[in-house]
Scaffold this active site. Structure first.
Site, PDB file in Angstrom:
ATOM      1  N   GLU A   1       8.688   0.479  15.107  1.00 28.44           N
ATOM      2  CA  GLU A   1       9.556   1.140  14.092  1.00 28.44           C
ATOM      3  C   GLU A   1       9.779   2.693  14.348  1.00 28.44           C
ATOM      4  O   GLU A   1       8.633   3.205  14.393  1.00 28.44           O
ATOM      5  CB  GLU A   1       8.944   0.864  12.749  1.00 28.44           C
ATOM      6  CG  GLU A   1       9.464  -0.550  12.147  1.00 28.44           C
ATOM      7  CD  GLU A   1       9.074  -0.663  10.700  1.00 28.44           C
ATOM      8  OE1 GLU A   1       8.209  -0.002  10.015  1.00 28.44           O
ATOM      9  OE2 GLU A   1       9.227  -1.880  10.438  1.00 28.44           O
TER      10      GLU A   1
ATOM     11  N   ASN B   1       0.733  -1.301   0.035  1.00 21.26           N
ATOM     12  CA  ASN B   1       0.001  -0.123  -0.170  1.00 21.26           C
ATOM     13  C   ASN B   1       0.913   1.219  -0.059  1.00 21.26           C
ATOM     14  O   ASN B   1       0.484   2.077  -0.822  1.00 21.26           O
ATOM     15  CB  ASN B   1      -0.855  -0.098   1.206  1.00 21.26           C
ATOM     16  CG  ASN B   1      -0.282  -0.091   2.635  1.00 21.26           C
ATOM     17  OD1 ASN B   1       0.771  -0.720   2.700  1.00 21.26           O
ATOM     18  ND2 ASN B   1      -0.977   0.616   3.507  1.00 21.26           N
TER      19      ASN B   1
ATOM     20  N   GLY C   1       1.103 -12.222   8.785  1.00 17.54           N
ATOM     21  CA  GLY C   1       2.085 -12.055  10.064  1.00 17.54           C
ATOM     22  C   GLY C   1       1.833 -13.393  11.080  1.00 17.54           C
ATOM     23  O   GLY C   1       2.967 -13.950  11.556  1.00 17.54           O
TER      24      GLY C   1
ATOM     25  N   GLY D   1       2.542  -5.864   7.039  1.00 21.82           N
ATOM     26  CA  GLY D   1       1.396  -6.422   6.029  1.00 21.82           C
ATOM     27  C   GLY D   1       0.302  -6.914   6.909  1.00 21.82           C
ATOM     28  O   GLY D   1       0.010  -6.675   8.035  1.00 21.82           O
ATOM     29  N   SER D   2      -0.611  -7.904   6.450  1.00 20.53           N
ATOM     30  CA  SER D   2      -1.749  -8.455   7.198  1.00 20.53           C
ATOM     31  C   SER D   2      -1.656  -9.277   8.262  1.00 20.53           C
ATOM     32  O   SER D   2      -0.483  -9.710   8.395  1.00 20.53           O
ATOM     33  CB  SER D   2      -2.580  -9.155   6.034  1.00 20.53           C
ATOM     34  OG  SER D   2      -2.031 -10.288   5.643  1.00 20.53           O
ATOM     35  N   THR D   3      -2.563  -9.071   9.088  1.00 20.01           N
ATOM     36  CA  THR D   3      -2.359 -10.013  10.297  1.00 20.01           C
ATOM     37  C   THR D   3      -2.323 -11.368   9.778  1.00 20.01           C
ATOM     38  O   THR D   3      -1.534 -12.182  10.511  1.00 20.01           O
ATOM     39  CB  THR D   3      -3.520  -9.736  11.313  1.00 20.01           C
ATOM     40  OG1 THR D   3      -3.703  -8.530  11.578  1.00 20.01           O
ATOM     41  CG2 THR D   3      -3.481 -10.547  12.654  1.00 20.01           C
TER      42      THR D   3
ATOM     43  N   CYS E   1      -3.190   1.234   6.920  1.00 20.50           N
ATOM     44  CA  CYS E   1      -3.102   0.418   8.045  1.00 20.50           C
ATOM     45  C   CYS E   1      -3.959   1.180   9.117  1.00 20.50           C
ATOM     46  O   CYS E   1      -4.649   0.705   9.988  1.00 20.50           O
ATOM     47  CB  CYS E   1      -1.969  -0.215   8.449  1.00 20.50           C
ATOM     48  SG  CYS E   1      -0.470   1.116   8.895  1.00 20.50           S
TER      49      CYS E   1
HETATM   50  P1  NAD Z   1      -0.016  -9.174   2.738  1.00 21.36           P
HETATM   51  O1  NAD Z   1      -0.012  -9.732   4.084  1.00 21.36           O
HETATM   52  O2  NAD Z   1      -0.809  -9.597   1.739  1.00 21.36           O
HETATM   53  O3  NAD Z   1       1.406  -9.070   2.215  1.00 21.36           O
HETATM   54  C1  NAD Z   1       2.530  -8.549   2.838  1.00 21.36           C
HETATM   55  C2  NAD Z   1       3.684  -9.132   2.476  1.00 21.36           C
HETATM   56  O4  NAD Z   1       3.895 -10.482   3.071  1.00 21.36           O
HETATM   57  C3  NAD Z   1       4.155  -9.114   0.979  1.00 21.36           C
HETATM   58  O5  NAD Z   1       5.362  -8.762   0.393  1.00 21.36           O
HETATM   59  C4  NAD Z   1       3.746 -10.439   0.713  1.00 21.36           C
HETATM   60  O6  NAD Z   1       4.103 -10.924  -0.615  1.00 21.36           O
HETATM   61  C5  NAD Z   1       4.251 -11.256   1.889  1.00 21.36           C
HETATM   62  N1  NAD Z   1       3.692 -12.449   2.012  1.00 21.36           N
HETATM   63  C6  NAD Z   1       2.651 -12.976   1.872  1.00 21.36           C
HETATM   64  N2  NAD Z   1       2.625 -14.324   2.141  1.00 21.36           N
HETATM   65  C7  NAD Z   1       3.747 -15.017   2.682  1.00 21.36           C
HETATM   66  C8  NAD Z   1       4.354 -15.974   3.186  1.00 21.36           C
HETATM   67  N3  NAD Z   1       3.601 -17.000   3.270  1.00 21.36           N
HETATM   68  N4  NAD Z   1       5.875 -15.735   3.512  1.00 21.36           N
HETATM   69  C9  NAD Z   1       6.476 -14.724   3.314  1.00 21.36           C
HETATM   70  N5  NAD Z   1       6.089 -13.519   3.050  1.00 21.36           N
HETATM   71  C10 NAD Z   1       4.534 -13.663   2.580  1.00 21.36           C
HETATM   72  O7  NAD Z   1      -0.567  -7.745   2.843  1.00 21.36           O
HETATM   73  P2  NAD Z   1      -0.649  -6.881   1.993  1.00 21.36           P
HETATM   74  O8  NAD Z   1      -2.067  -6.843   1.290  1.00 21.36           O
HETATM   75  O9  NAD Z   1       0.563  -6.323   0.936  1.00 21.36           O
HETATM   76  O10 NAD Z   1      -0.812  -5.239   2.706  1.00 21.36           O
HETATM   77  C11 NAD Z   1      -2.073  -4.705   3.621  1.00 21.36           C
HETATM   78  C12 NAD Z   1      -1.915  -5.292   4.831  1.00 21.36           C
HETATM   79  O11 NAD Z   1      -0.770  -4.723   5.258  1.00 21.36           O
HETATM   80  C13 NAD Z   1      -3.314  -4.767   5.590  1.00 21.36           C
HETATM   81  O12 NAD Z   1      -3.626  -5.600   6.529  1.00 21.36           O
HETATM   82  C14 NAD Z   1      -2.590  -3.403   6.350  1.00 21.36           C
HETATM   83  O13 NAD Z   1      -3.319  -3.095   7.461  1.00 21.36           O
HETATM   84  C15 NAD Z   1      -1.177  -3.819   6.529  1.00 21.36           C
HETATM   85  N6  NAD Z   1      -0.331  -2.725   6.905  1.00 21.36           N
HETATM   86  C16 NAD Z   1       0.161  -2.641   8.074  1.00 21.36           C
HETATM   87  C17 NAD Z   1       0.878  -1.632   8.392  1.00 21.36           C
HETATM   88  C18 NAD Z   1       1.619  -1.279   9.791  1.00 21.36           C
HETATM   89  O14 NAD Z   1       2.442  -0.398   9.901  1.00 21.36           O
HETATM   90  N7  NAD Z   1       0.932  -1.754  10.709  1.00 21.36           N
HETATM   91  C19 NAD Z   1       1.345  -0.816   7.306  1.00 21.36           C
HETATM   92  C20 NAD Z   1       0.794  -1.014   6.073  1.00 21.36           C
HETATM   93  C21 NAD Z   1       0.022  -2.099   5.913  1.00 21.36           C
END
Ligand code: NAD
Length: 491
Positions: free
Chosen positions: A465, A161, A242, A237-239, A293
């Site tokens: 961070e 994002n 994570g 990334g997403s929960t 997020c």
């Molecule tokens: P996502 O979880 O789909 O992907 C995030 C990253 O994880 C990507 O690089 C993806 O390729 C990687 N990934 C996916 N599966 C994986 C696996 N099995 N092993 C290793 N890496 C893997 O998230 P997204 O759709 O890219 O981003 C949106 C999400 O991120 C939303 O939930 C948003 O709230 C969150 N977000 C959080 C923050 C924060 O600072 N808290 C900031 C921005 C976005």
């Protein structure tokens, strides 16, 4: 002349992997298309790293750590500042990439770039402040101190994002502390990763200090987790993802940080300036079409002003411009992918079926979703609990600040929260009791600075961070003692 970072033999740029200071094709020569969310066209391709390339990237980062980890603070400072300069000069190119790659509207792209230059300057300013301490002793003649050491190779996994900002924030502070880095950008925004490598290379970063390996998420992720030379995996990334990574990290006893999703509440108390609250609420949900997020997707308003707030907020939502991200007037651009549109559609269907009312919006043209305001949302509905990651917001009438607090905390998430009121007593009380990593009074939930402890609680993550709090994650403390004269041993 074609830059080293990509091939353009068939008219479409194919970006390469950046390993050990070189731009390389993957040994499998596997490429993935990058789709422009604004119109669905393929505007670029990226070479895809497999296991061999990820291991090569870790090899390069591990080798480079020998000299980068021992480099002078002034050398690291110089590279970070030089990179900020390069970014300022190449702003138009980066802006266009952010527009094409992730549907950033023009002004959001510029904001993101400005944040990144600020972040690099901030990290450069911190380089000389990564300090240890001396400690009191109980043993005669002893000098006792702690020193902070870089970890070694740090791996970063970034979301789509704000791909430039969220990758750079990790890289800038990691490099500042003397670590080397392997970045796995999102499969939806890999070109931002290639561009980051290109910018650092132009600024003179030594080979191997930064490596960028886009590829299949699970394959790249597993390699990074499994390799003992990677000392920290820092994820945003997403929960859902994570949680998967946390399980993997436990398997390998890997240190990790998680910045994850949110369902951030905004509370508007009855004494608030309603027009100000409406503007704050709108910015907090409609920025980047809700794909933030920290977005305030749940707004609780005290009963005496609820109707007026709703009327003005709905009127404002109707005027938020939806349009092509290249138009400087657009506020809402396209969502990242079609499946995200379907996901939000399903949330809205569920809410409507259970009695919620759509006050405005609810429709989309392709990936362009209208600003959407819901009322009558209850805990039985998915949208009450789930992150939407779109321009969709629930307005909830509450009797008092206690009910607002209860609803605000009734979520598995805990990233950001905001309270709008002139009653500072209540504002402080709520700030302390809101279950979130960050609280903003008289503001919306979206605000960020490179030097603050950014991060969440509950299912929004752990680890912080930014600035000094980054050092806790990015360095390890070592305790060292020196005995002056002879210690007396009991036997
Ligand atoms: P996502 O979880 O789909 O992907 C995030 C990253 O994880 C990507 O690089 C993806 O390729 C990687 N990934 C996916 N599966 C994986 C696996 N099995 N092993 C290793 N890496 C893997 O998230 P997204 O759709 O890219 O981003 C949106 C999400 O991120 C939303 O939930 C948003 O709230 C969150 N977000 C959080 C923050 C924060 O600072 N808290 C900031 C921005 C976005």
């Amino acid at each position: 002349m074609t830059p080293a970072s990509y091939d353009a033999s068939d008219g479409v740029r194919t970006y390469k992997l950046f390993i050990g200071g070189e731009w390389l094709r993957s040994s499998r020569n596997l490429v993935a298309d990058s789709v422009n969310p604004a119109d669905g066209t393929i505007f670029a391709r990226t070479q895809q790293a497999g296991r061999d390339e990820v291991v090569a990237a870790i090899d390069a980062a591990h080798k480079a750590f020998g000299s980068w980890g021992a480099s002078l603070a002034s050398e690291r400072e110089k590279i970070l500042l030089k990179t900020a300069e390069v970014i300022e000069r190449r702003t138009d190119e980066i802006r266009d990439m952010l527009i094409d790659e992730c549907g950033s509207v023009f002004n959001k792209a510029l904001w993101e770039i400005a944040y990144v230059t600020d972040c690099l300057v901030s990290a450069a300013g911190d380089v000389r402040h990564v300090m240890g301490e001396t400690m009191p002793v109980t043993q005669p003649g002893q000098i006792s101190m702690s020193v902070r050491r870089p970890l070694g190779v740090v791996a970063g996994i970034a979301p789509f994002n704000s791909p430039f900002l969220l990758s750079m924030k990790k890289i800038a502070f990691a490099l500042a502390a003397g670590n080397t880095f392997v970045l796995k950008p999102s499969e939806e925004t890999p070109i931002s990763g290639a561009l980051i490598a290109d910018l650092f290379q132009e600024a003179g970063l030594p080979a191997g200090v930064l490596n960028v390996v886009p590829g299949m998420p699970a394959e790249v992720g597993e390699c990074l987790m499994a390799d003992p030379r990677v000392k920290l995996v820092t994820f945003t990334g997403s929960t859902k993802t994570g949680r998967l990574l946390a399980v993997e990290a436990a398997k390998y006893l890997k240190k990790f940080t998680l910045e994850m999703g949110g369902k951030s509440p905004l509370i508007v108390l009855k004494d608030a300036d309603i027009d100000y609250a409406v503007d704050a609420a709108a910015f907090g949900i409609f920025l980047h079409q809700g794909q933030v997020c920290m977005a305030n997707s749940k707004i609780m308003v005290e009963a005496p002003i609820f109707d007026t707030f709703k009327e003005r907020f709905v009127a404002k939502a109707k005027t938020v411009p939806v349009g092509h991200p290249r138009e400087t007037t657009s506020v809402i651009g396209p969502l990242i992918r079609d499946s995200q549109v379907r996901f939000i559609d399903a949330q809205l269907e569920d809410a409507k079926g259970k009695g919620a009312r759509i006050e405005t919006g609810g429709r989309h043209e392709g990936r362009y979703f209208e600003p959407t305001v819901l009322t009558g949302v209850t805990p039985e509905m998915r949208i009450y609990h789930e992150e939407s990651f779109g321009p969709v917001v629930s307005l909830i009438r509450v009797e008092d600040s206690e009910e607002a607090l209860q609803i605000a905390n009734d979520t598995p998430y805990g990233l950001s929260a905001a309270v709008i009121t002139n009653d500072l007593q209540k504002a402080m009380d709520l700030s302390l009791r809101l279950e979130s990593g960050m609280v903003h009074v008289n503001d919306c939930t979206i605000t960020d600075e490179p030097h603050v402890p950014f991060g969440g609680v509950k299912n929004s993550g752990f680890g912080r961070e930014g600035g000094r709090s980054s050092w806790e994650e990015l360095t390890e403390q070592k305790w060292i003692t020196i005995q002056l004269g002879k210690r007396e041993f009991p036997f």
